[in-house]
Design a protein around this motif. Structure first.
Motif, PDB file in Angstrom:
ATOM      1  N   ALA A   1       4.054   4.266   9.611  1.00 37.44           N
ATOM      2  CA  ALA A   1       3.384   5.555   9.392  1.00 37.44           C
ATOM      3  C   ALA A   1       4.343   6.621   8.899  1.00 37.44           C
ATOM      4  O   ALA A   1       3.928   7.594   8.261  1.00 37.44           O
ATOM      5  CB  ALA A   1       2.705   6.012  10.684  1.00 37.44           C
ATOM      6  N   GLY A   2       5.646   6.465   9.176  1.00 37.33           N
ATOM      7  CA  GLY A   2       6.629   7.444   8.729  1.00 37.33           C
ATOM      8  C   GLY A   2       7.206   7.155   7.365  1.00 37.33           C
ATOM      9  O   GLY A   2       8.080   7.892   6.891  1.00 37.33           O
ATOM     10  N   CYS A   3       6.714   6.114   6.697  1.00 37.37           N
ATOM     11  CA  CYS A   3       7.196   5.761   5.360  1.00 37.37           C
ATOM     12  C   CYS A   3       6.842   6.874   4.377  1.00 37.37           C
ATOM     13  O   CYS A   3       5.695   7.324   4.316  1.00 37.37           O
ATOM     14  CB  CYS A   3       6.572   4.436   4.928  1.00 37.37           C
ATOM     15  N   SER A   4       7.815   7.320   3.606  1.00 31.60           N
ATOM     16  CA  SER A   4       7.553   8.413   2.664  1.00 31.60           C
ATOM     17  C   SER A   4       6.680   7.936   1.516  1.00 31.60           C
ATOM     18  O   SER A   4       6.635   6.746   1.198  1.00 31.60           O
ATOM     19  CB  SER A   4       8.869   8.974   2.118  1.00 31.60           C
ATOM     20  N   LEU A   5       5.995   8.867   0.874  1.00 28.23           N
ATOM     21  CA  LEU A   5       5.108   8.516  -0.230  1.00 28.23           C
ATOM     22  C   LEU A   5       5.893   7.987  -1.434  1.00 28.23           C
ATOM     23  O   LEU A   5       5.387   7.152  -2.182  1.00 28.23           O
ATOM     24  CB  LEU A   5       4.275   9.734  -0.636  1.00 28.23           C
ATOM     25  N   SER A   6       7.134   8.443  -1.608  1.00 33.84           N
ATOM     26  CA  SER A   6       7.955   7.922  -2.710  1.00 33.84           C
ATOM     27  C   SER A   6       8.314   6.463  -2.469  1.00 33.84           C
ATOM     28  O   SER A   6       8.222   5.625  -3.375  1.00 33.84           O
ATOM     29  CB  SER A   6       9.236   8.751  -2.850  1.00 33.84           C
ATOM     30  N   VAL A   7       8.730   6.146  -1.244  1.00 36.02           N
ATOM     31  CA  VAL A   7       9.063   4.763  -0.907  1.00 36.02           C
ATOM     32  C   VAL A   7       7.822   3.891  -1.022  1.00 36.02           C
ATOM     33  O   VAL A   7       7.867   2.769  -1.550  1.00 36.02           O
ATOM     34  CB  VAL A   7       9.656   4.688   0.510  1.00 36.02           C
ATOM     35  N   LEU A   8       6.684   4.395  -0.525  1.00 37.64           N
ATOM     36  CA  LEU A   8       5.431   3.645  -0.604  1.00 37.64           C
ATOM     37  C   LEU A   8       5.077   3.322  -2.052  1.00 37.64           C
ATOM     38  O   LEU A   8       4.701   2.185  -2.379  1.00 37.64           O
ATOM     39  CB  LEU A   8       4.306   4.452   0.049  1.00 37.64           C
ATOM     40  N   LYS A   9       5.221   4.297  -2.936  1.00 33.79           N
ATOM     41  CA  LYS A   9       4.901   4.086  -4.352  1.00 33.79           C
ATOM     42  C   LYS A   9       5.795   3.009  -4.959  1.00 33.79           C
ATOM     43  O   LYS A   9       5.313   2.116  -5.671  1.00 33.79           O
ATOM     44  CB  LYS A   9       5.049   5.401  -5.107  1.00 33.79           C
ATOM     45  N   ASP A  10       7.094   3.065  -4.687  1.00 29.99           N
ATOM     46  CA  ASP A  10       8.020   2.073  -5.242  1.00 29.99           C
ATOM     47  C   ASP A  10       7.718   0.676  -4.703  1.00 29.99           C
ATOM     48  O   ASP A  10       7.768  -0.318  -5.450  1.00 29.99           O
ATOM     49  CB  ASP A  10       9.456   2.463  -4.913  1.00 29.99           C
TER      50      ASP A  10
ATOM     51  N   ARG B   1       6.425  -2.625  -6.980  1.00 30.55           N
ATOM     52  CA  ARG B   1       7.070  -3.949  -6.976  1.00 30.55           C
ATOM     53  C   ARG B   1       6.079  -5.028  -6.566  1.00 30.55           C
ATOM     54  O   ARG B   1       6.061  -6.127  -7.126  1.00 30.55           O
ATOM     55  CB  ARG B   1       8.273  -3.941  -6.033  1.00 30.55           C
ATOM     56  N   GLY B   2       5.228  -4.709  -5.578  1.00 29.80           N
ATOM     57  CA  GLY B   2       4.218  -5.672  -5.152  1.00 29.80           C
ATOM     58  C   GLY B   2       3.229  -5.994  -6.249  1.00 29.80           C
ATOM     59  O   GLY B   2       2.799  -7.144  -6.402  1.00 29.80           O
ATOM     60  N   THR B   3       2.866  -4.998  -7.035  1.00 27.55           N
ATOM     61  CA  THR B   3       1.934  -5.211  -8.139  1.00 27.55           C
ATOM     62  C   THR B   3       2.513  -6.167  -9.177  1.00 27.55           C
ATOM     63  O   THR B   3       1.817  -7.043  -9.697  1.00 27.55           O
ATOM     64  CB  THR B   3       1.592  -3.859  -8.798  1.00 27.55           C
ATOM     65  N   GLU B   4       3.808  -5.986  -9.475  1.00 26.54           N
ATOM     66  CA  GLU B   4       4.453  -6.862 -10.451  1.00 26.54           C
ATOM     67  C   GLU B   4       4.530  -8.304  -9.950  1.00 26.54           C
ATOM     68  O   GLU B   4       4.364  -9.250 -10.722  1.00 26.54           O
ATOM     69  CB  GLU B   4       5.857  -6.332 -10.754  1.00 26.54           C
ATOM     70  N   GLU B   5       4.775  -8.476  -8.660  1.00 19.95           N
ATOM     71  CA  GLU B   5       4.949  -9.816  -8.117  1.00 19.95           C
ATOM     72  C   GLU B   5       3.618 -10.528  -7.881  1.00 19.95           C
ATOM     73  O   GLU B   5       3.516 -11.745  -8.072  1.00 19.95           O
ATOM     74  CB  GLU B   5       5.739  -9.751  -6.809  1.00 19.95           C
ATOM     75  N   LEU B   6       2.609  -9.779  -7.454  1.00 23.73           N
ATOM     76  CA  LEU B   6       1.336 -10.403  -7.080  1.00 23.73           C
ATOM     77  C   LEU B   6       0.409 -10.649  -8.262  1.00 23.73           C
ATOM     78  O   LEU B   6      -0.453 -11.523  -8.207  1.00 23.73           O
ATOM     79  CB  LEU B   6       0.613  -9.527  -6.044  1.00 23.73           C
ATOM     80  N   GLY B   7       0.546  -9.854  -9.314  1.00 22.20           N
ATOM     81  CA  GLY B   7      -0.385  -9.970 -10.430  1.00 22.20           C
ATOM     82  C   GLY B   7      -1.566  -9.036 -10.256  1.00 22.20           C
ATOM     83  O   GLY B   7      -1.801  -8.480  -9.179  1.00 22.20           O
TER      84      GLY B   7
ATOM     85  N   VAL C   1      -5.902  -3.004  -4.976  1.00 20.88           N
ATOM     86  CA  VAL C   1      -5.787  -1.897  -4.023  1.00 20.88           C
ATOM     87  C   VAL C   1      -4.486  -1.144  -4.254  1.00 20.88           C
ATOM     88  O   VAL C   1      -4.458   0.097  -4.259  1.00 20.88           O
ATOM     89  CB  VAL C   1      -5.839  -2.421  -2.573  1.00 20.88           C
ATOM     90  N   TYR C   2      -3.402  -1.881  -4.467  1.00 23.88           N
ATOM     91  CA  TYR C   2      -2.101  -1.257  -4.676  1.00 23.88           C
ATOM     92  C   TYR C   2      -2.076  -0.458  -5.984  1.00 23.88           C
ATOM     93  O   TYR C   2      -1.468   0.616  -6.052  1.00 23.88           O
ATOM     94  CB  TYR C   2      -1.000  -2.322  -4.690  1.00 23.88           C
ATOM     95  N   GLN C   3      -2.745  -0.970  -7.010  1.00 20.81           N
ATOM     96  CA  GLN C   3      -2.813  -0.240  -8.277  1.00 20.81           C
ATOM     97  C   GLN C   3      -3.546   1.092  -8.099  1.00 20.81           C
ATOM     98  O   GLN C   3      -3.137   2.122  -8.655  1.00 20.81           O
ATOM     99  CB  GLN C   3      -3.524  -1.090  -9.326  1.00 20.81           C
ATOM    100  N   ALA C   4      -4.621   1.081  -7.332  1.00 19.67           N
ATOM    101  CA  ALA C   4      -5.376   2.318  -7.092  1.00 19.67           C
ATOM    102  C   ALA C   4      -4.540   3.329  -6.316  1.00 19.67           C
ATOM    103  O   ALA C   4      -4.567   4.534  -6.609  1.00 19.67           O
ATOM    104  CB  ALA C   4      -6.664   1.996  -6.332  1.00 19.67           C
ATOM    105  N   LEU C   5      -3.770   2.843  -5.333  1.00 21.66           N
ATOM    106  CA  LEU C   5      -2.915   3.742  -4.561  1.00 21.66           C
ATOM    107  C   LEU C   5      -1.800   4.323  -5.422  1.00 21.66           C
ATOM    108  O   LEU C   5      -1.510   5.524  -5.354  1.00 21.66           O
ATOM    109  CB  LEU C   5      -2.322   2.988  -3.367  1.00 21.66           C
ATOM    110  N   VAL C   6      -1.174   3.491  -6.254  1.00 17.01           N
ATOM    111  CA  VAL C   6      -0.094   3.969  -7.130  1.00 17.01           C
ATOM    112  C   VAL C   6      -0.626   5.001  -8.118  1.00 17.01           C
ATOM    113  O   VAL C   6       0.020   6.030  -8.376  1.00 17.01           O
ATOM    114  CB  VAL C   6       0.550   2.787  -7.880  1.00 17.01           C
ATOM    115  N   GLN C   7      -1.793   4.759  -8.664  1.00 11.50           N
ATOM    116  CA  GLN C   7      -2.404   5.701  -9.604  1.00 11.50           C
ATOM    117  C   GLN C   7      -2.562   7.078  -8.966  1.00 11.50           C
ATOM    118  O   GLN C   7      -2.311   8.111  -9.604  1.00 11.50           O
ATOM    119  CB  GLN C   7      -3.769   5.175 -10.039  1.00 11.50           C
ATOM    120  N   THR C   8      -2.955   7.101  -7.688  1.00 11.69           N
ATOM    121  CA  THR C   8      -3.120   8.373  -6.985  1.00 11.69           C
ATOM    122  C   THR C   8      -1.781   8.970  -6.592  1.00 11.69           C
ATOM    123  O   THR C   8      -1.571  10.187  -6.715  1.00 11.69           O
ATOM    124  CB  THR C   8      -3.998   8.171  -5.737  1.00 11.69           C
TER     125      THR C   8
END
Length: 679
Positions: A271-280, A284-290, A296-303
């Motif tokens: 819960a204490g993870c910063s939004l910058s770290v979360l975005k990065d 990386r997860g998007t690139e690895e998972l396809g 879900v991760y793409q939608a979060l990164v877009q926001t």
């Protein structure tokens, strides 16, 4: 707890110099301690224990050696009034420390949270783009190293016209060995067993727990004390609204709150993870998972790319974004649509933790959640997207970036395998009510239907009946979601419907661009003396002092013994209109105002100081306009009204439309002295 009676020592470094503060005040921000820094106004000094702080003065100096960032922005004429320069320099310095070969998009994102009102950003970008790994000769070039002046469609190229302010051969190269290292003493401190820290200020007590177990005990004992991590929600309230919390518990040093762990079916984010770290991490997860598993991760990164500036995202946490329970915050609608799970810990839970599926029921009111006062949000589970599951996020704000959303939405649809029949549908909106809102009736009615134009028409009707506020945005987001999903399932050769071309324009992405512009100047004749500055694009004399923090301004001048400061005292009444007549006594000035001033010396009326023309001439006219606007608002009138100088008594009286306007005829000749306004 006995340790709370002991004031701990605060240990941190500033530009390589060790600082030991034995009486740290929890209310004091890094801004006041350092005098200035990027977003230092939100960083409490008590949160710096064990940290190394670097400022513009610490990376280079005119007396020793400039840092390349400082030299490049100065020689590109990127420093003018200086107000934004420290933030620009430190933002770029931080980027280069983490990424020595940035792209132009990296620079755009990094400087997005820095404001400049002098340069128009072009010279700042000119100075910093020299650090890019791709050769770019000018911002309007073709991207292949060619300047726009070399293109046939640009203005005529002349041999005596140049756009080069400095040569890269004449500036310092980027040298990582020049950067300050992290103090070894702090590295040793981190390896030692953590201890609870307590700092007592005049009004606020600050406690930094030793570990998660200590944090849980503290929250059980002081359940009403706020838990602070990034300070982007509590900080502005303390700084701007004067909110005081007698006790603050700091959770930014708890490793479990920062942890990120990938699992087979998703990721668990502290819960204490910063939004910058979360975005990065999500990128990386998007690139690895396809694309299929990472929707879900793409939608979060877009926001996340649109939320605040990078400096704020470096501090703000995902847990704080959720628990703020503000419908303007965008992440909750996406996380709820994705059926994320919250891990809650407290001293009362026998098993140590409980799990809650994030939904609209978690938010009980604006700013309130279903958590008990003694409970702590530990982590959030975000699952991978499944086959035939589609997730999208939408937001509308006054600006695309750096603005709270007016309405935001998170939407998810799951289809039956190899079909366009809706198996499950979740639509969440923020900003259409005091809390997160789910379109329950619409989702229920559309399940089991085919994803076609009939569903779009009927879904729009259901939403219009179910939602009562900001319907235009509500319907627009649903239409865009329908179009996005329709295109994706058509790529799977399911539900092949012809789409009108005008519909597809709704899906056109918005492209972020670096500010554009170019600059050119006429070269001086070779016969001109080198000591003659006329016509030469020379750097102004204070530039190097500005980019190193050595320039001295008014706020840098130390106070002297007996020094006094003057400030305006305004009226507590918006409609403070008085007119003079024989034997009329003006009300006495309320000297209680002095009680709100540190070390008050005296208070004088405008008559007592002779109404100096320069002081009041610059402010009085606008102060009168503000007073009139406030008076009109009290009467339910519009803030917009015609008012021109000079501010005569007649104009003020008419603009206010107050009791005097109705009592005294406009054609009456007032024989008393001129009216005065107490503002």
């Amino acid at each position: 707890m006995s340790s709370l009676s002991v004031n701990s020592e605060l240990v941190f470094y500033i530009n390589g110099k060790k600082i030991v503060e034995k009486n740290a005040d929890p209310e004091e921000m890094l801004l006041a301690y350092l005098h200035w820094s990027v977003n230092a106004c939100l960083q409490p000094i008590c949160s710096l224990h064990g940290a190394a702080v670097v400022t513009i003065e610490g990376i280079g100096s005119t007396k020793t050696k400039l840092h390349p960032v400082q030299e490049h922005i100065a020689k590109a004429h990127g420093s003018q009034c200086w107000f934004c320069t420290p933030g620009m320099v430190m933002s770029m310095y931080t980027l280069l420390r983490n990424n020595p070969q940035p792209t132009m998009e990296d620079i755009r994102e990094t400087l997005g949270g820095n404001l400049c009102r002098c340069t128009g950003y072009r010279p700042i970008i000119d100075g910093f783009k020299t650090f890019c790994d791709t050769r770019i000769s000018c911002q309007n070039g073709d991207g292949n190293g060619k300047c726009c002046m070399e293109n046939s469609n640009s203005h005529n190229y002349e041999s005596d016209i140049s756009g080069e302010l400095f040569s890269m051969d004449e500036v310092l190269p980027l040298d990582p060995t020049q950067d300050l290292i992290f103090p070894p003493e702090l590295l040793i401190m981190r390896k030692q067993k953590a201890e609870q820290l307590c700092f007592q200020g005049e009004k606020v007590r600050w406690i930094s727990p030793a570990d998660l177990k200590d944090l849980i005990k503290l929250k059980a004992e002081y359940s009403n004390a706020p838990l602070l991590v990034g300070n982007t929600t509590i900080g502005p309230k303390m700084n701007l609204k004067g909110t005081v919390h007698p006790l603050v518990i700091y959770g930014g040093s708890i490793p479990e709150l920062q942890a990120v762990k990938w699992r087979n079916n998703g990721v668990t984010v502290g819960a204490g993870c910063s939004l910058s770290v979360l975005k990065d991490i999500l990128l990386r997860g998007t690139e690895e998972l396809g694309p299929e598993k990472s929707r879900v991760y793409q939608a979060l990164v877009q926001t996340l790319q649109c939320l605040a500036g990078k400096q704020i995202r470096n501090m703000a946490s995902i847990g704080g974004n959720i628990l703020s329970a503000n419908p303007k915050y965008d992440l909750s609608s996406i996380l709820a649509a994705a059926e994320c799970t919250l891990h809650i810990v407290s001293n009362a839970n026998a098993n140590g933790a409980r799990e809650i599926c994030l939904s609209e029921e978690f938010f009980t009111d604006c700013g309130k959640t279903a958590l008990r006062p003694d409970e702590i949000l530990l982590a959030i589970d975000i699952a991978h997207s499944r086959p035939w599951e589609f997730v999208s996020a939408f937001r509308q704000s006054q600006r695309r970036e750096f603005a709270f959303s007016i309405v935001n939405a998170g939407m998810r649809v799951v289809f039956r395998h190899n079909s366009n029949v809706v198996e499950n549908l979740d639509i969440f909106y923020g900003g259409v009510g005091p809390t997160l809102v789910k379109a329950r009736h619409t989702c229920k009615e559309l399940m089991g239907r085919k994803w076609d134009e009939k569903l779009l028409v009927e879904g729009t009707q259901f939403l219009e009946e179910e939602m009562y506020y900001r319907k235009t945005l509500v319907l627009r987001f649903f239409f865009k979601f329908y179009m996005q999903v329709l295109l994706e399932i058509q790529q799977k050769e399911v539900g092949m419907n012809d789409l009108p071309l005008e519909y597809l324009s709704a899906l056109k992405p918005f492209k972020n661009e670096v500010p554009q512009g170019n600059r050119s100047f006429q070269l001086v004749p070779e016969t001109q003396s080198s000591s003659d500055p006329v016509g030469r694009p020379n750097v102004h004399q204070a530039a190097l002092q500005q980019v190193t923090g050595e320039a001295v301004y008014y706020d840098d001048i130390p106070s002297v013994k007996g020094e006094l400061f003057v400030s305006m005292v305004t009226s507590t009444r918006s409609n403070s209109v008085y007119f003079s007549q024989p034997n009329y006594t003006f009300p006495k000035l309320n000297t209680n105002t002095r009680q709100r001033i540190n070390n008050p010396h005296a208070i004088y009326s405008s008559k007592g100081i002779g109404e100096p023309s320069v002081f009041f001439g610059c402010t009085l006219f606008f102060a009168i306009k503000e007073a009139i606007a406030a008076a009109r608002r009290e009467r339910g009138l519009s803030d917009s009204f015609p008012f021109s100088s000079p501010a005569t008594a007649e104009k003020i009286r008419i603009a206010c439309e107050d009791c005097f306007t109705r009592m005294i005829p406009l054609d009456r000749k007032v024989k008393t002295k001129p009216w005065t306004i107490n503002v």
